[in-house]
Design an enzyme around this catalytic site. Sequence first.
Site, PDB file in Angstrom:
ATOM      1  N   GLU A  36       9.411  -9.009  -0.351  1.00  0.00           N
ATOM      2  CA  GLU A  36       8.137  -8.718  -1.029  1.00  0.00           C
ATOM      3  C   GLU A  36       8.376  -7.800  -2.221  1.00  0.00           C
ATOM      4  OE1 GLU A  36       4.123  -6.982   0.934  1.00  0.00           O
ATOM      5  OE2 GLU A  36       5.875  -5.707   1.176  1.00  0.00           O
ATOM      6  N   HIS A  38       8.391  -4.814  -4.636  1.00  0.00           N
ATOM      7  CA  HIS A  38       8.272  -3.375  -4.382  1.00  0.00           C
ATOM      8  C   HIS A  38       8.318  -2.594  -5.683  1.00  0.00           C
ATOM      9  CE1 HIS A  38       8.505  -4.011  -0.074  1.00  0.00           C
ATOM     10  NE2 HIS A  38       8.265  -2.721   0.094  1.00  0.00           N
ATOM     11  N   ASP A  47      11.553  -3.789   2.821  1.00  0.00           N
ATOM     12  CA  ASP A  47      10.896  -3.760   4.131  1.00  0.00           C
ATOM     13  C   ASP A  47      11.795  -4.176   5.291  1.00  0.00           C
ATOM     14  OD1 ASP A  47       8.679  -2.816   2.873  1.00  0.00           O
ATOM     15  OD2 ASP A  47       7.377  -4.506   3.338  1.00  0.00           O
ATOM     16  N   HIS A 122       7.192  -3.535   7.621  1.00  0.00           N
ATOM     17  CA  HIS A 122       6.190  -4.234   6.793  1.00  0.00           C
ATOM     18  C   HIS A 122       4.838  -4.155   7.488  1.00  0.00           C
ATOM     19  CE1 HIS A 122       4.449  -7.159   4.084  1.00  0.00           C
ATOM     20  NE2 HIS A 122       4.339  -8.083   5.019  1.00  0.00           N
ATOM     21  N   GLU A 124       1.938  -5.444   7.321  1.00  0.00           N
ATOM     22  CA  GLU A 124       1.167  -6.627   7.722  1.00  0.00           C
ATOM     23  C   GLU A 124       1.743  -7.325   8.958  1.00  0.00           C
ATOM     24  OE1 GLU A 124       1.980  -5.665   4.708  1.00  0.00           O
ATOM     25  OE2 GLU A 124       0.644  -6.442   3.158  1.00  0.00           O
ATOM     26  N   HIS A 176       2.862   1.835  -0.482  1.00  0.00           N
ATOM     27  CA  HIS A 176       3.723   0.684  -0.767  1.00  0.00           C
ATOM     28  C   HIS A 176       4.512   0.915  -2.058  1.00  0.00           C
ATOM     29  CE1 HIS A 176       5.105  -3.441  -1.046  1.00  0.00           C
ATOM     30  NE2 HIS A 176       4.745  -3.403  -2.311  1.00  0.00           N
ATOM     31  N   GLU A 181       8.727   5.045   0.567  1.00  0.00           N
ATOM     32  CA  GLU A 181       9.784   4.017   0.540  1.00  0.00           C
ATOM     33  C   GLU A 181      10.841   4.317  -0.520  1.00  0.00           C
ATOM     34  OE1 GLU A 181       8.012  -0.085   2.312  1.00  0.00           O
ATOM     35  OE2 GLU A 181       7.303   0.409   0.307  1.00  0.00           O
TER      36      GLU A 181
HETATM   37 ZN    ZN Z   1       7.496  -1.823   1.817  1.00  0.00          ZN
HETATM   38 MN    MN Z   2       5.467  -4.448   3.023  1.00  0.00          MN
END
Ligand code: ZN
Ligand code: MN
Length: 259
Positions: A36, A38, A47, A122, A124, A176, A181
């Site tokens: 994904e 970032h 992630d 992650h 979700e 995010h 992160e």
């Molecule tokens: Zn992430």
């Molecule tokens: Mn994520």
Amino acid sequence: MTQHARPVLMTEMTWPDYAEALKGDPVVFLPTGTLEQHGPHLPMGVDHMLPLAICADVARAVGGVVAAPVCYGYKSLPRSGGGPFFPGSVGLDGGTLSATVRDVIRELVRHGIRRVCVIDGHFENRWFLNEGIDLAMRDAAGRDLHVMCLQHWDFLTPDTLAQVFPGEYPGIELEHAAVLETSLMLHFHPDLVREDLIPDNAPADAPPYDFWPARRAWVPEEGSLTTARGASREKGALMAAQYRRDISAAVRREFGLDA
Ligand code: ZN
Ligand code: MN
């Protein structure tokens, strides 16, 4: 003959290495995440790369083994991952993720593994992992199987958060590709962070609901859902140390490793 240190990652083990590790009745750690966007400064594997690194740290601390990560996860949502707008974000249907986790656990059980700890990176993914684990438990009915599942940021204490976010913690959805992160990546994979491109955008401004088709206007141009300024290697090291200590302690407690 060269002596090799005992590998902890299944991907780096030979089958005799794994067979030897099985004799110790190890906890197997399963890293999960996704692919994904970032932001402009972090690689798209964050992630699953962070859970893999955390799993390796904890597995070394408790004498466990790390399975190959599940590198794809549930669909990125605008309010927690930027949504489907960015080139590179790849999302599985929820049932595919649940089925993958269920199948991997079933195979580990077939090898004789009795204790599995899923460490996810992650947001979700959460309920689809829970579903996959619940179905794996049903498959294993009558067998001795225990599974733990966590998302790494839930282990950050108020004390650590106060040091990482001297202002106010924006909450994990907005974090995010931001300070949390970015700092962890500066600790685990410093050469993969483009420090000159760390974004300083305003927080995402979205209402308290989701909408389909996803709304591009809810997501900052950069892809980070709030500023990543303030990220540092020291903050990453602080969080990583807390993970190593507290996740190891929880694993020992829940799986009775101290008994
Ligand atoms: Zn992430
Ligand atoms: Mn994520």
